[in-house]
Design an enzyme around this catalytic site. Structure first.
Site: not given
Ligand code: DGI
Length: 143
Positions: A117, A128, A114, A11, A51
């Site tokens: 991905h 994807e 973070n 990212k 997303y």
């Molecule tokens: O597969 P991941 O990237 O670990 O997580 P995901 O698919 O549930 O969510 C995609 C991205 O969205 C994740 O990397 C960061 C963001 N995100 C997910 N849950 C939260 C979030 N961002 C915030 N601020 N708060 C959340 O609860």
């Protein structure tokens, strides 16, 4: 165990920290092979489409802004059990909860930014990968 392919995105925060090589080393050290890669500055439409599953979530707008804040490195990783192996070395979505030694523990600051991905299932991985790459752009290893 089956050979799988999964989609990785380094990212904008991690690209901005010059950590592409450091993160690629983590992939290679667990036997994941990079079989396609492209640096890309996503458009808003591309980030929203990628997303789309999160479009109703309160963090969606911030997530899209972050994903278009700088270039990303999009890669296809191949290996035994690649989807789960990749998720394991990424660590938890929230870097504060990520296990020591994982990519997010070592390269990410916050849940909003973070570092990486990774596809979370084989079915999502297929979708994807095809979102970013044509089949002819994948380069299976021949040696
Ligand atoms: O597969 P991941 O990237 O670990 O997580 P995901 O698919 O549930 O969510 C995609 C991205 O969205 C994740 O990397 C960061 C963001 N995100 C997910 N849950 C939260 C979030 N961002 C915030 N601020 N708060 C959340 O609860």
């Amino acid at each position: 165990m089956a050979v799988e392919r999964t989609l990785s995105i380094i990212k904008p925060d991690a690209v901005g920290k010059n950590a592409i090589g450091g993160i690629y080393s983590r992939f290679e050290s667990v036997g994941l092979r990079i079989v396609a890669a492209r640096m890309k500055h996503l458009t808003q439409k591309e980030a929203e489409g990628f997303y789309a599953v999160h479009s109703e979530r309160p963090f969606f707008k911030d997530l899209v802004s972050f994903m278009i804040s700088g270039p990303v490195m999009v890669s296809v990783l191949e290996g035994e059990n690649a989807v789960a192996v990749h998720r394991d070395i990424m660590g938890a979505t929230n870097p504060k909860q990520a296990a020591p030694g994982t990519i997010r523990a070592d390269f990410a600051e916050s849940i909003d930014e973070n570092a990486v991905h990774g596809s979370d299932s084989l079915e999502n991985a297929k979708n994807e990968i095809s979102y970013f790459f044509r089949v002819t752009e994948l380069c299976p290893r021949t040696r």
